[in-house]
Write a protein that holds these residues in place. Structure first.
Motif, mmCIF file in Angstrom:
data_model
loop_
_atom_site.group_PDB
_atom_site.id
_atom_site.type_symbol
_atom_site.label_atom_id
_atom_site.label_comp_id
_atom_site.label_asym_id
_atom_site.label_seq_id
_atom_site.Cartn_x
_atom_site.Cartn_y
_atom_site.Cartn_z
ATOM 1 N N VAL A 87 0.393 -3.683 -45.074
ATOM 2 C CA VAL A 87 1.565 -3.488 -45.688
ATOM 3 C C VAL A 87 1.592 -2.852 -46.873
ATOM 4 C CG1 VAL A 87 3.889 -4.867 -46.619
ATOM 5 C CG2 VAL A 87 2.179 -5.715 -44.406
ATOM 6 N N VAL A 88 2.581 -1.835 -47.169
ATOM 7 C CA VAL A 88 2.439 -1.228 -48.451
ATOM 8 C C VAL A 88 4.004 -1.064 -48.662
ATOM 9 C CG1 VAL A 88 2.377 1.306 -47.283
ATOM 10 C CG2 VAL A 88 1.960 0.711 -49.788
ATOM 11 N N ASP A 89 4.389 -1.298 -50.000
ATOM 12 C CA ASP A 89 5.709 -1.045 -50.273
ATOM 13 C C ASP A 89 6.055 -0.062 -51.780
ATOM 14 O OD1 ASP A 89 4.987 -2.574 -52.485
ATOM 15 O OD2 ASP A 89 6.915 -3.885 -52.724
ATOM 16 N N GLY A 90 6.869 0.089 -52.037
ATOM 17 C CA GLY A 90 7.135 1.200 -52.989
ATOM 18 C C GLY A 90 6.918 2.645 -53.048
ATOM 19 N N VAL A 91 6.742 2.947 -51.518
ATOM 20 C CA VAL A 91 6.210 4.127 -51.285
ATOM 21 C C VAL A 91 7.557 5.480 -51.445
ATOM 22 C CG1 VAL A 91 5.474 5.593 -49.297
ATOM 23 C CG2 VAL A 91 4.640 3.274 -49.458
ATOM 24 N N PRO A 92 7.295 6.314 -52.201
ATOM 25 C CA PRO A 92 8.390 7.280 -52.421
ATOM 26 C C PRO A 92 8.710 8.074 -51.138
ATOM 27 C CG PRO A 92 6.353 7.569 -54.022
ATOM 28 C CD PRO A 92 5.803 6.727 -52.909
ATOM 29 N N VAL A 93 10.011 8.139 -51.064
ATOM 30 C CA VAL A 93 10.576 8.985 -49.746
ATOM 31 C C VAL A 93 10.990 10.159 -50.456
ATOM 32 C CG1 VAL A 93 12.248 8.852 -48.211
ATOM 33 C CG2 VAL A 93 11.283 6.841 -48.893
ATOM 34 N N LEU A 94 10.507 11.260 -49.981
ATOM 35 C CA LEU A 94 10.772 12.556 -50.369
ATOM 36 C C LEU A 94 11.838 13.374 -49.389
ATOM 37 C CD1 LEU A 94 8.488 11.990 -52.156
ATOM 38 C CD2 LEU A 94 7.766 14.310 -52.097
ATOM 39 N N ARG A 95 12.776 13.932 -49.929
ATOM 40 C CA ARG A 95 13.857 14.819 -49.079
ATOM 41 C C ARG A 95 13.560 16.201 -49.397
ATOM 42 N NH1 ARG A 95 20.408 14.209 -49.019
ATOM 43 N NH2 ARG A 95 20.779 15.843 -47.778
ATOM 44 N N PHE A 96 13.205 17.001 -48.396
ATOM 45 C CA PHE A 96 12.828 18.190 -48.394
ATOM 46 C C PHE A 96 14.117 19.251 -47.934
ATOM 47 C CE2 PHE A 96 8.581 16.597 -48.483
ATOM 48 C CZ PHE A 96 7.962 17.688 -49.293
ATOM 49 N N VAL A 112 12.744 13.072 -54.569
ATOM 50 C CA VAL A 112 12.417 11.502 -54.544
ATOM 51 C C VAL A 112 13.857 11.073 -54.449
ATOM 52 C CG1 VAL A 112 11.485 9.701 -55.145
ATOM 53 C CG2 VAL A 112 10.343 11.503 -55.732
ATOM 54 N N VAL A 113 14.227 10.371 -53.278
ATOM 55 C CA VAL A 113 15.487 9.736 -52.930
ATOM 56 C C VAL A 113 15.630 8.357 -52.567
ATOM 57 C CG1 VAL A 113 16.578 12.098 -51.966
ATOM 58 C CG2 VAL A 113 15.192 10.502 -50.669
ATOM 59 N N GLY A 114 14.364 7.712 -52.815
ATOM 60 C CA GLY A 114 14.131 6.041 -52.620
ATOM 61 C C GLY A 114 12.776 5.891 -52.546
ATOM 62 N N THR A 115 12.779 4.877 -52.016
ATOM 63 C CA THR A 115 11.115 4.207 -51.641
ATOM 64 C C THR A 115 11.307 3.250 -50.177
ATOM 65 O OG1 THR A 115 11.887 1.905 -52.868
ATOM 66 C CG2 THR A 115 10.798 3.585 -54.163
ATOM 67 N N ALA A 116 10.230 3.227 -49.711
ATOM 68 C CA ALA A 116 10.001 2.567 -48.419
ATOM 69 C C ALA A 116 9.009 1.477 -48.384
ATOM 70 C CB ALA A 116 9.762 3.596 -47.207
#
Length: 573
Positions: A87-96, A112-116
C-alpha cells in the motif's frame, strides 16, 4: 472513462487492517500488465512493478481516460512502496498534455493534478483511490481493478506471492475456527509459524525455562472474550523471540481496533530494580504480582523483539495499576529491543521498571498516557526514539512524552533511575489535552542528548522535587542529570516549567554554558525536520560506544530519513 464521485480521506486508507492485508502480497513483476474494472464498463490501468533488492518496490500506473468535458486525458502515477507493504498513498498524479506523435517538438507538458493511494490487496485486486486538486476540474474517485489476462496477477504466477496458509494449528496450540488458541502456560518451546492467526485468551505465560518463538509476518491477537484480561507475560528465565523483518513485521494486536482491547506484552528479567531485597523478596509487577523481577544479572536475556508492533493494548486491573502496551520489568542488556512500535494503547506505551535493557528505533504513537515511562532504577541506553502523541480518546491531562521517576517514597534509593538517551523526538497532541513533553521527578536522573520536544499542552520541559534538582545545578549540568545538544520547541504552557520556589530555574539548567542547547521553532513537517530546520545540525551523541555518532538533533537526519516507513502504522505521512 469517467470517475465515480467519492470523497475520501486518504490517510484512513492506511488502517492497520489494510496494512495487515497488504503485507501478504509481494509487489513485483508478477503484477505487470493491464488491469480493468469489470463492474465499471471495463475502465482500467496499465501497471508496471519493479522490486528492489532491499524489499521495497516501485509501481507505475498509466490511465487513459476523458475529463468532464469529454477531452482525452492521460494520467500517470509513480509510487515507491515500502518494504513489506503493498500500500502506498500520496502518490502524485500527473496529467500529460501537448506533444505530437511525429515530432519531438513541442514536448508534452505534465501537471500534478492530485494524489493517489495504490493498494495491492491481493494477487487479483488493486484499488486506486484518487484525491484530485480543486483546480484540476476532476472529481475524487475510486477504481477497483482485476487482471485483464490470465498471465497477470494470479497466485499461480510465482512472482505474485501470497503468504502461506497452514492446514492445521501447530503442536501446542488449539484450533478455534480458522485460528489457533495459545496455551495459558508455555513450559517448553512453542513455535508459531506463519500461515495462521494466534489468539491470546486470559493470561498466556511463558514460564521460566519456556520459549515462545514467533515467525516473521505472524499476527498474535487478543481474544474477543474480554471478560478476563488477555495478555502475554514472560517470566524470569523465560524467553520470547519475536524477530520480524522490515518486509514482514510481527504484530501483537487486539480483537478490535479500539484503545485497550487487550492486555499487551509484559517481560520480566533478572537485572536490577531498586525495590529488590533478595530472591525471596524480589520486585513484583503491580498489575500481575505473580511476575517477580530483579536481581543483579545485568546481561540477562529475555529474548528478541525486532520489527514488532504492539497495538490497541492496555487494560486497567486496579486503580493506578494497569497492563501497558509493553512492560519491561528488570529486563537485562542481553535482550534485543530494536524497531518496535506501540500504538493506540490505553495507558503507557513503553514502561521500564528497573533493568538496563538497551533499545533503538522505538516508536510510541497515539498513546493514552506516557509514551516512555522510566521507574525503579532503569538505567539502559536508548537511541532513535519517536513519541507521536496523536489521537487517542484516553489521552488525559497527565499524559507526557516522557515521565521519569526514581521512587516516590525514597527518591534517592539506589540504583537510581538514570536512562541514557540520544536522538529522541517528542511531539505532543494538537487534538487532545496532555501534559509535559519531558517530566523528570522523584529523584530521577537521566542523560539526554539530541533531544527534541515540541507541541505539548503544558510545558515542554519540567523538573520536579528537590531530590531531582539536587542532581543538577543552575550553572552546569550534573553527572547524573544532563541535557546537551538538544532543542526545546513551542508548547502551550511555555518551553520551561520555571518556578521561583525551585532551587534554580529549569531554563537556566537547560541553557547552561557549553551545553549546546537551543529553543525556538523546530520547523517540522509532521515528525520529520523540514528544509532549513535547526534540527539538521548542532547535534552530538552521548560519549558511549553504544551510541551512533550523529550531528543532527531528534530521531531523524532529514526529510528522507524516515526509518519508520513500511513497518509502522498510524503515523502522519
Amino acid at each position: 472513462m469517467s470517475f465515480p464521485l467519492r470523497k475520501t480521506a486518504l490517510a484512513l486508507a492506511l488502517s492497520s487492517a489494510s496494512l495487515a492485508c497488504a503485507a501478504q502480497v509481494v509487489v513485483n513483476d508478477g503484477l505487470d500488465g493491464n488491469w480493468f474494472a469489470p463492474n465499471a464498463g471495463g475502465r482500467g490501468v496499465s501497471v508496471d512493478a519493479i522490486a528492489n533488492e532491499d524489499g521495497s518496490s516501485r509501481i507505475y500506473g498509466v490511465v487513459f481516460t476523458y475529463d468532464t468535458a469529454g477531452k482525452p486525458l492521460w494520467l500517470t502515477m509513480l509510487g515507491d512502496v515500502p518494504a513489506g507493504q503493498s500500500v502506498v498513498d500520496g502518490v502524485p498524479v500527473l496529467r500529460f498534455e501537448g506533444g505530437r506523435f511525429d515530432s519531438a517538438n513541442p514536448a508534452p507538458t505534465s501537471t500534478v493534478v492530485g494524489t493517489a493511494s495504490i493498494d495491492v490487496s491481493s494477487c487479483k485486486a488493486i484499488s486506486l483511490t484518487f484525491d484530485m486538486n480543486a483546480d484540476s476540474g476532476l472529481p475524487d474517485a475510486t477504481l477497483d481493478v482485476a487482471p485483464a489476462q490470465v498471465n497477470v496477477g494470479y497466485a499461480a504466477n510465482p512472482l505474485c506471492a501470497a503468504a502461506p496458509v497452514l492446514a492445521a494449528c501447530p503442536t501446542g496450540t488449539t484450533a478455534e475456527g480458522a485460528d489457533c488458541l495459545l496455551p495459558n502456560s508455555i513450559t517448553g518451546n512453542l513455535y508459531l509459524p506463519a500461515g495462521k492467526k494466534y489468539l491470546v485468551r486470559g493470561a498466556v505465560i511463558v514460564e521460566g525455562g519456556g520459549t515462545l518463538t514467533v515467525a516473521p509476518g505472524v499476527t498474535v491477537q487478543g481474544h474477543s472474550d474480554i471478560s478476563v484480561a488477555n495478555f502475554i507475560g514472560v517470566k524470569q528465565d523465560g524467553r520470547i523471540y519475536a524477530d520480524g523483518t522490515p518486509t514482514r513485521p510481527i504484530v501483537f494486536t487486539g480483537p478490535t481496533p479500539e484503545v485497550g482491547s487487550w492486555g499487551g506484552l509484559h517481560i520480566a528479567g533478572r537485572s536490577t530494580c531498586n525495590d529488590y531485597v533478595s530472591a525471596a523478596e524480589p520486585c513484583r509487577f503491580e498489575a500481575y504480582p505473580d511476575m517477580a523481577f530483579g536481581g543483579g544479572k545485568l546481561d540477562d536475556s529475555s529474548g528478541v523483539l525486532r520489527y514488532v508492533r504492539i497495538e490497541w493494548a492496555g487494560v486497567p486491573i486496579r486503580p493506578n495499576e494497569e497492563l501497558n502496551s509493553l512492560t519491561l520489568l528488570g529486563v537485562g542488556a542481553g535482550t534485543v529491543l530494536d524497531h518496535v512500535q506501540v500504538d493506540g494503547g490505553k495507558d503507557d506505551g513503553f514502561e521500564f521498571f528497573g533493568g538496563n535493557v538497551n533499545g533503538s528505533h522505538l516508536v510510541c504513537s497515539n498513546m493514552g498516557d506516557d509514551c516512555f515511562d522510566f521507574d525503579d532504577g532503569y538505567h539502559g541506553k536508548l537511541q532513535f526514539l519517536l513519541a507521536w502523541q496523536g489521537d487517542n480518546t484516553d489521552i488525559g491531562s497527565d499524559s507526557n512524552g516522557i515521565e521519569s521517576d526514581n521512587s516516590k517514597d525514597s527518591p534517592d534509593i539506589q540504583p537510581r533511575t538514570q536512562p541514557q538517551i540520544s536522538n529522541i523526538t517528542l511531539l505532543g497532541s494538537s487534538t487532545f489535552p496532555n501534559k509535559h513533553g519531558l517530566r523528570i521527578r522523584r529523584g530521577s536522573g537521566g542523560n539526554y542528548a539530541n533531544l527534541v520536544v515540541h507541541g505539548f499542552t503544558d510545558r515542554c520541559l519540567a523538573l520536579d522535587d528537590a531530590a531531582t534538582f539536587a542532581l543538577g545545578t543552575a550553572s552546569g549540568q550534573g553527572a547524573a542529570l544532563s541535557m546537551t545538544h538538544s532543542f526545546v520547541g513551542q508548547c502551550g504552557g511555555g518551553a520551561f516549567d520555571d518556578s521561583a520556589n525551585d532551587p534554580y530555574l529549569v531554563s537556566a539548567w537547560f541553557n547552561a554554558t557549553g551545553a549546546g542547547n537551543q529553543s525556538g521553532d523546530p520547523k517540522l513537517n509532521g515528525f520529520l525536520p523540514a528544509a532549513g530546520s535547526p534540527l539538521l545540525q548542532g547535534g552530538k551523541s552521548l560519549a558511549d560506544p553504544f551510541f551512533r555518532p550523529v550531528s543532527y538533533r531528534g530521531a531523524f537526519a532529514g526529510a528522507h530519513d524516515d526509518w519508520t516507513a513500511g513497518w509502522t502504522v498510524h503515523l502522519p505521512r
